[in-house]
Design a protein around this motif. Structure first.
Motif, PDB file in Angstrom:
ATOM      1  N   ILE A   2      -1.422  -2.297  -8.752  1.00  0.00           N
ATOM      2  CA  ILE A   2      -0.523  -2.497  -7.617  1.00  0.00           C
ATOM      3  C   ILE A   2       0.898  -2.127  -8.055  1.00  0.00           C
ATOM      4  CG2 ILE A   2      -0.201  -4.946  -8.252  1.00  0.00           C
ATOM      5  CD1 ILE A   2       0.041  -5.550  -5.239  1.00  0.00           C
TER       6      ILE A   2
ATOM      7  N   TYR B 279      -7.762  -4.409  -3.099  1.00  0.00           N
ATOM      8  CA  TYR B 279      -8.405  -3.106  -3.258  1.00  0.00           C
ATOM      9  C   TYR B 279      -9.122  -2.687  -1.978  1.00  0.00           C
ATOM     10  CZ  TYR B 279      -7.388  -2.220  -8.187  1.00  0.00           C
ATOM     11  OH  TYR B 279      -6.753  -1.919  -9.365  1.00  0.00           O
TER      12      TYR B 279
ATOM     13  N   LEU C 118       0.845  -1.195   0.000  1.00  0.00           N
ATOM     14  CA  LEU C 118       0.000   0.000   0.000  1.00  0.00           C
ATOM     15  C   LEU C 118       0.881   1.247   0.000  1.00  0.00           C
ATOM     16  CD1 LEU C 118      -2.667  -1.113   2.641  1.00  0.00           C
ATOM     17  CD2 LEU C 118      -2.647  -1.515   0.159  1.00  0.00           C
TER      18      LEU C 118
ATOM     19  N   GLN D 136      -7.334   1.885   3.893  1.00  0.00           N
ATOM     20  CA  GLN D 136      -6.278   2.797   4.330  1.00  0.00           C
ATOM     21  C   GLN D 136      -6.654   4.235   4.025  1.00  0.00           C
ATOM     22  OE1 GLN D 136      -1.697   2.456   3.831  1.00  0.00           O
ATOM     23  NE2 GLN D 136      -2.341   3.655   2.056  1.00  0.00           N
TER      24      GLN D 136
ATOM     25  N   LEU E 143      -6.529  -1.238   0.333  1.00  0.00           N
ATOM     26  CA  LEU E 143      -6.064   0.082  -0.105  1.00  0.00           C
ATOM     27  C   LEU E 143      -7.103   1.151   0.214  1.00  0.00           C
ATOM     28  CD1 LEU E 143      -4.072   1.915  -1.552  1.00  0.00           C
ATOM     29  CD2 LEU E 143      -5.045   1.170  -3.735  1.00  0.00           C
TER      30      LEU E 143
END
Length: 483
Positions: free
Chosen positions: A149, A197, A115, A203, A200
């Protein structure tokens, strides 16, 4: 016996607490979902760093633009402060400066789960102070992400957070962005792909992100769906903006509508070709807008642009990219890196007539208003245009106007006002010569038997005749209301 009764009472008590907690969480989820469904009911308004800083925005400039945003734009309804790409790049710098020495950072900052993390080069204190200050000012924070990514994370084979899978289990190494090679695509048929996903976006939600500009995504409906699903499971209301534009396949409209904004143009800069591309996109996508889904024609390139790309020695500044490359290859120019964006540091090269046309088009087409130029140094004329109350009212009306007249390079577009017998009209001179023009009510798609109060917005006066002198690439912007 009494002991058993106490046990029963305690069991009922704790079960009740558990049920209340579950109901509370369910209600919170429901409220979050309802808030998400209400997002972007009118075209989003904000600022994006790309036109002014490319992919090289740094901490000091971000804070300065944020404070200027709160002072200059927030009072007029602008709310999204968006940091574009590069915020995760550990850029090589030109010695003794903050200027980049490479177009895209070779080294990316990411964690053990692949990430992306804030660049220690450009954001030594991280993004959280900027996000927190944004929210303190009553604004919403946005950030740019690239589809897929990081390739470096695949090489390191980082774990997909919360799963038994790794980066190499979910990657599609054949799927690489044509203009930025930092990422691989994600194969959504692979176990762990959705979870990547999700991690991510979670986050981003934990950081307090309110707006995501997702790039290189439009041609990949499976990944659009994955990201939209990830946003939904995060339980944070986040506006999703799809980018880039260009060749957008209308057959994927259902996937596009999982987002709130759809870019339908290439990058738009301070040149006539960009305005022409917006007119073409307006024709193609007319009527596809609706509350919660807007046709996006890119940023507003007014003010100071490309501040991180000072003009090198030996460059005039008016060369094309192809001409610059030729000079580099021939050895005529050396130590020049063609950086992200277009051209070198400059004031927007639009004429005033082009600026009037540009912002009138944005108002009548209900395209999101995302300012691109540097805010601390913004000139008064640009600020007056992007904060004009009549222009904003037309834009926030949320109706993409239609073409009602076309002749000899003159176009008339009309946007009706919702639940009203009024609206707005743009008379565009799309030729390279000035024109003196006369129109009837019918030409303007107005009822001949109805009396109207008509106001010329840019001249700030009421009119009762339709005789105009319109400069080359200029416009007359009218507001009308049946009397």
């Amino acid at each position: 016996m009494m002991k058993n009764i106490y046990i029963v009472i305690l069991s009922v008590f704790f079960c009740s607490l558990f049920c209340v907690s579950c109901l509370s969480k369910s209600a919170e989820k429901k409220d979050s979902k309802q808030e998400e469904e209400k997002l972007a009911q009118t075209p989003p308004m904000g600022w994006n760093s790309f036109d002014s800083y490319g992919v090289y925005l740094h901490e000091e400039a971000a804070m300065a633009n944020l404070e200027a945003f709160a002072e200059k734009l927030k009072p007029h309804g602008y709310e999204y402060f968006v940091i574009d790409a590069g915020w995760f790049g550990e850029f090589k710098l030109r010695e003794g400066t903050m200027y980049p020495a490479e177009k895209h950072a070779e080294k990316l900052n990411f964690n053990e789960f692949g990430l992306l993390q804030p660049s220690e080069t450009y954001f030594p204190n991280g993004l959280q102070p900027i996000i927190d200050r944004c929210h303190e000012l009553g604004l919403k924070f946005g950030i740019h992400l690239m589809r897929g990514i990081p390739r470096a994370a695949v090489e390191a084979n980082t774990r997909v957070k919360g799963t038994k899978y790794f980066a190499r289990d979910i990657v599609d190494t054949t799927s690489i962005c044509e203009w930025n090679h930092q990422n691989y695509g994600v194969d959504m048929s692979k176990p762990g792909a959705q979870e990547f996903y999700n991690s991510l976006i979670n986050q981003m939600a934990d950081w307090g992100v309110d707006f995501l500009k997702y790039d290189d995504l439009v041609p990949f409906p499976e990944e659009i769906t994955a990201i939209a699903n990830a946003i939904e499971q995060s339980d944070r209301p986040i506006v999703l903006s799809l980018s880039p534009g260009g060749d957008v396949n209308p057959e994927h409209l259902d996937a596009f509508k999982r987002a709130h904004m759809l870019r339908v143009t290439h990058d738009i800069w301070d040149e006539q070709v960009g305005i022409d591309q917006c007119f073409a996109a307006w024709r193609k996508w007319q009527g596809k807008e609706e509350p919660g889904f807007w046709i996006d024609m890119d940023m507003i390139p007014f003010g100071r642009l490309q501040l991180m790309s000072p003009k090198p020695e030996g460059v005039n500044g008016d060369e094309t990219k192809a001409e610059i490359i030729k000079k580099i290859e021939s050895g005529e120019l050396s130590n020049i890196e063609l950086l992200s964006g277009k051209g070198w540091t400059r004031q927007s090269q639009f004429t005033k007539d082009q600026m009037y046309t540009f912002i009138t088009l944005r108002a009548l087409s209900a395209s999101p208003l995302m300012m691109g130029g540097d805010l601390p140094t913004l000139d008064d004329f640009s600020l007056a245009l992007i904060t004009n109350e009549e222009m904003i009212e037309c834009n926030q009306n949320g109706v993409m106007g239609s073409l009602v007249y076309e002749k000899d390079s003159v176009e008339i577009w009309q946007t009706p006002k919702k639940e009203s017998n009024g609206g707005w009209i743009g008379i565009f001179n799309r030729s390279e010569t000035d024109k003196s023009l006369s129109f009837s009510k019918a030409d303007l798609n107005l009822d001949d038997s109805t009396n109207y109060v008509i106001h010329d917005i840019w001249e700030n006066k009421d009119i009762d005749e339709f005789d105009f002198k319109i400069n080359s690439n200029g416009v007359v912007f009218l507001k009308y209301m049946a009397n």
